[in-house]
Design an enzyme around this catalytic site. Structure first.
Site, PDB file in Angstrom:
ATOM      1  N   PHE A  21       1.339  55.793 -24.453  1.00  0.00           N
ATOM      2  CA  PHE A  21       0.154  54.934 -24.344  1.00  0.00           C
ATOM      3  C   PHE A  21      -1.035  55.416 -25.160  1.00  0.00           C
ATOM      4  O   PHE A  21      -1.953  54.643 -25.433  1.00  0.00           O
ATOM      5  CB  PHE A  21      -0.268  54.793 -22.861  1.00  0.00           C
ATOM      6  N   LYS A  60       9.885  49.866 -29.282  1.00  0.00           N
ATOM      7  CA  LYS A  60       9.443  49.567 -27.903  1.00  0.00           C
ATOM      8  C   LYS A  60       8.106  50.273 -27.691  1.00  0.00           C
ATOM      9  O   LYS A  60       8.038  51.486 -27.500  1.00  0.00           O
ATOM     10  CB  LYS A  60      10.445  50.057 -26.853  1.00  0.00           C
ATOM     11  N   CYS A  70      -2.146  64.376 -27.373  1.00  0.00           N
ATOM     12  CA  CYS A  70      -1.186  65.468 -27.238  1.00  0.00           C
ATOM     13  C   CYS A  70      -1.683  66.691 -27.983  1.00  0.00           C
ATOM     14  O   CYS A  70      -1.159  67.774 -27.823  1.00  0.00           O
ATOM     15  CB  CYS A  70       0.175  65.045 -27.749  1.00  0.00           C
TER      16      CYS A  70
HETATM   17  P1  NAD Z   1       5.585  58.606 -20.835  1.00  0.00           P
HETATM   18  O1  NAD Z   1       6.607  59.651 -21.029  1.00  0.00           O
HETATM   19  O2  NAD Z   1       5.236  58.208 -19.445  1.00  0.00           O
HETATM   20  O3  NAD Z   1       6.032  57.260 -21.581  1.00  0.00           O
HETATM   21  C1  NAD Z   1       6.453  57.247 -22.925  1.00  0.00           C
HETATM   22  C2  NAD Z   1       7.444  56.113 -23.124  1.00  0.00           C
HETATM   23  O4  NAD Z   1       8.598  56.360 -22.321  1.00  0.00           O
HETATM   24  C3  NAD Z   1       6.901  54.755 -22.725  1.00  0.00           C
HETATM   25  O5  NAD Z   1       7.268  53.831 -23.727  1.00  0.00           O
HETATM   26  C4  NAD Z   1       7.576  54.462 -21.386  1.00  0.00           C
HETATM   27  O6  NAD Z   1       7.888  53.096 -21.245  1.00  0.00           O
HETATM   28  C5  NAD Z   1       8.861  55.273 -21.436  1.00  0.00           C
HETATM   29  N1  NAD Z   1       9.223  55.860 -20.140  1.00  0.00           N
HETATM   30  C6  NAD Z   1       8.379  56.358 -19.197  1.00  0.00           C
HETATM   31  N2  NAD Z   1       9.075  56.864 -18.169  1.00  0.00           N
HETATM   32  C7  NAD Z   1      10.394  56.685 -18.462  1.00  0.00           C
HETATM   33  C8  NAD Z   1      11.621  57.000 -17.790  1.00  0.00           C
HETATM   34  N3  NAD Z   1      11.621  57.608 -16.617  1.00  0.00           N
HETATM   35  N4  NAD Z   1      12.769  56.689 -18.397  1.00  0.00           N
HETATM   36  C9  NAD Z   1      12.785  56.096 -19.602  1.00  0.00           C
HETATM   37  N5  NAD Z   1      11.659  55.751 -20.262  1.00  0.00           N
HETATM   38  C10 NAD Z   1      10.482  56.046 -19.713  1.00  0.00           C
HETATM   39  O7  NAD Z   1       4.281  59.080 -21.649  1.00  0.00           O
HETATM   40  P2  NAD Z   1       2.844  58.399 -21.667  1.00  0.00           P
HETATM   41  O8  NAD Z   1       2.181  58.668 -20.361  1.00  0.00           O
HETATM   42  O9  NAD Z   1       2.925  57.009 -22.178  1.00  0.00           O
HETATM   43  O10 NAD Z   1       2.144  59.261 -22.817  1.00  0.00           O
HETATM   44  C11 NAD Z   1       1.460  60.461 -22.576  1.00  0.00           C
HETATM   45  C12 NAD Z   1       2.362  61.651 -22.843  1.00  0.00           C
HETATM   46  O11 NAD Z   1       2.824  61.610 -24.177  1.00  0.00           O
HETATM   47  C13 NAD Z   1       1.660  62.977 -22.703  1.00  0.00           C
HETATM   48  O12 NAD Z   1       2.529  63.876 -22.073  1.00  0.00           O
HETATM   49  C14 NAD Z   1       1.386  63.388 -24.137  1.00  0.00           C
HETATM   50  O13 NAD Z   1       1.246  64.778 -24.357  1.00  0.00           O
HETATM   51  C15 NAD Z   1       2.609  62.866 -24.800  1.00  0.00           C
HETATM   52  N6  NAD Z   1       2.408  62.691 -26.228  1.00  0.00           N
HETATM   53  C16 NAD Z   1       3.007  63.592 -27.061  1.00  0.00           C
HETATM   54  C17 NAD Z   1       2.818  63.494 -28.426  1.00  0.00           C
HETATM   55  C18 NAD Z   1       3.431  64.493 -29.359  1.00  0.00           C
HETATM   56  O14 NAD Z   1       3.332  64.305 -30.551  1.00  0.00           O
HETATM   57  N7  NAD Z   1       4.078  65.537 -28.879  1.00  0.00           N
HETATM   58  C19 NAD Z   1       2.027  62.456 -28.947  1.00  0.00           C
HETATM   59  C20 NAD Z   1       1.449  61.541 -28.067  1.00  0.00           C
HETATM   60  C21 NAD Z   1       1.653  61.671 -26.710  1.00  0.00           C
END
Ligand code: NAD
Length: 506
Positions: free
Chosen positions: A156, A180, A288
């Site tokens: 997000f 997605k 992140c």
């Molecule tokens: P999230 O893991 O909740 O969601 C990411 C994606 O995965 C979304 O599209 C969501 O629909 C899907 N998803 C969520 N839970 C799932 C599940 N149980 N099974 C399958 N798919 C699932 O992450 P978020 O809250 O959207 O984003 C924030 C996180 O992303 C933070 O931890 C941040 O550090 C990380 N992030 C990392 C980077 C990087 O480059 N390392 C960059 C941006 C964000």
């Protein structure tokens, strides 16, 4: 949260070159975190929608691959110009659905466009290599070919940029693509796909499937998908990495973070404070690459902390579209509760609050909309290394301060984290920098820079629990990830019918 009305816009998917509603019935509201208003409804597509997208992508592959690499690059130039023409609209959309300040959103869109610019070099970066005479009269060459259908799953916190860490490089290399987006912020990619729809790519080269977990699980299992790029939290990154690998896919999974910033006693105070504040509280700490632990070495704490606390108290909290606001809302009411809960548990365990942002309205931050999800900048000190505030990703505007005596201790503190995304050092000592960059276990290092997110031409390379896979996002790694290498070893005899007369075999 306001009730959904019949006038609420329902977002479409973009599959096989056409916009259309998802077949599935379930939908989620897309909420503006600044005031709780409902911006749209996003469909939670089911596996059938994904099947349609993958079928369209597979069907597009032969035609798209036959388009010359120079022509594919020209389409990327058009994509770059199309996004540039709508950059303010994209930025405002980012702020509306995600909450970050408009200045931050403009910077994100600039980085999104920069990704396309980097991908425009594909006629050069996709070149293979050749060695003549690897044996007598034998040559050996490696060419790069597209992988096939590539899917990306986005978080997000960067609605515009993160999908574009992958999309332009993937299609530039001749692949077809399925995105997605995060179901919490699906609107900005509607604009990006309107631009893509105007490029007259063969239908199916790019596809947008809105949804949540069901679409992700479908991607991981789908036999028609060859490569998966994921960005999100560490636990989901692990699931994606393991399950996509189990079905034989190429996978890169970028996970969560707990980034440390080390301040040495010789840091330039005003600059360091500015860098630390930007890193800890920019995007309300929801990057992140956000610095969330400040490690002060020796006298750095007494030199820096008073100015840091004073400047932090001056930050204004409010709706991101207000140009004067420094810190916007966090993504949701649930995130707000989670962040405040983590700070309160830390305080109960003995942490000292240097700045308490748990009730930003009470701090005189102005008119905060009642339905908004606001947490003010918060600084916590006096914690033990096993505190949740040190170990876990809070993903909000919360900075935890740890004091140590030496650079060695600071490096050990950084390396004790199970994450290894970004890390920064503030100092004027070249020797300290040299030791630090050599010994820290993190993929991205900032020297007097609070957010050391690499530009598009370099890889975005987390380590440890912040990354699963081997090839990172963008930069040269993107071309490696989105191509398969094929190596041809050849020799020619020169005595075939008709040709032998013209030269003599050696
Ligand atoms: P999230 O893991 O909740 O969601 C990411 C994606 O995965 C979304 O599209 C969501 O629909 C899907 N998803 C969520 N839970 C799932 C599940 N149980 N099974 C399958 N798919 C699932 O992450 P978020 O809250 O959207 O984003 C924030 C996180 O992303 C933070 O931890 C941040 O550090 C990380 N992030 C990392 C980077 C990087 O480059 N390392 C960059 C941006 C964000």
């Amino acid at each position: 949260m306001e009730p959904t009305t019949s006038a609420t816009r329902v977002l479409d998917n973009y599959i096989g070159g056409a916009w259309g509603p998802a077949q599935a019935g379930e939908r989620l509201p897309v909420v503006n975190p600044a005031d709780g208003s409902i911006l749209a409804e996003v469909p939670l597509s089911d596996a059938r929608e994904l099947d349609r997208a993958v079928d369209a992508a597979r069907a597009a592959l032969p035609e798209w691959r036959a388009v010359s690499v120079i022509e594919r690059a020209r389409r990327l130039f058009d994509l770059r110009n199309g996004l540039d023409a709508r950059r303010e609209e994209l930025a405002r959309s980012v702020t509306a659905e995600m909450g970050k300040t408009i200045g931050d959103a403009r910077a994100e869109v600039a980085r999104m466009i920069e990704m396309v610019e980097a991908a425009c070099a594909i006629p050069t970066t996709m070149q293979g290599r050749i060695a003549e005479d690897v044996s007598r009269n034998v040559d050996c060459e490696t060419v790069r070919q597209p992988v096939g259908v590539c899917a990306a799953i986005a978080p997000f916190n960067f609605p515009a940029m993160v999908p574009f860490w992958f999309l332009p490089f993937a299609i530039g290399c001749g692949n077809a693509f399925v995105l997605k987006p995060s179901e919490q912020v699906p609107m900005t990619q509607q604009i990006a796909f309107e631009v893509l729809a105007g490029l007259e790519l063969p239908p199916g080269v790019v596809n947008l499937v809105n949804g949540g977990r069901e679409v992700v699980e479908g991607i991981l299992e789908h036999p028609g998908i060859d490569a998966v790029s994921f960005v999100g939290s560490a636990p989901v990154a692990r699931i994606v990495y393991e399950r996509a690998a189990a079905t034989g896919k190429r996978v890169q999974a970028l996970g969560g973070a707990k980034n440390h910033m080390v301040a040495m006693p010789d840091a330039v105070v005003a600059r360091a404070v500015e860098g630390i504040i930007g890193s800890a509280f920019g995007a309300a700490g929801q990057r992140c690459m956000a610095g969330s632990v400040l490690v002060t070495v020796g006298e750095a704490s007494e030199r820096l902390l008073p100015a840091l606390v004073e400047r932090t108290r001056e930050l204004s909290v409010g709706a991101g579209l207000d140009e004067a606001v420094d810190v916007g809302p966090v993504i949701s009411a649930a995130a707000c509760e989670r962040i405040i809960g983590a700070v309160s548990r830390g305080v109960e365990a003995g942490a000292e609050l240097l700045v308490d942002g748990r009730d930003p309205g009470a701090n005189g931050a102005g008119d905060l909309a009642a339905g908004g999800s606001y947490v003010g900048p918060t600084i916590v000190a006096g914690v033990t290394p096993d505190s949740e505030l040190v170990r876990e990703e809070i993903f909000g505007p919360v900075l935890t301060v740890i004091e140590v005596a030496t650079l060695e201790e600071a490096i050990a503190t950084v390396n004790a984290s199970r994450f290894g995304n970004g890390v920064s050092i503030f100092t004027e000592s070249g020797a300290a920098v040299r030791r630090f960059r050599h010994d820290v276990q993190a993929g991205m290092v900032g020297v007097n820079i609070g957010v050391a997110a690499p530009v598009a031409f370099f890889p975005f390379s987390g380590w440890k629990d912040s990354f699963r896979g081997d090839l990172h996002a963008h930069g040269p790694d993107a071309v490696e990830f989105f191509t398969r290498k094929k190596t041809v070893t050849s020799r020619w005899f020169g005595d075939g019918e008709g040709s032998g007369a013209y030269f003599v075999e050696r």
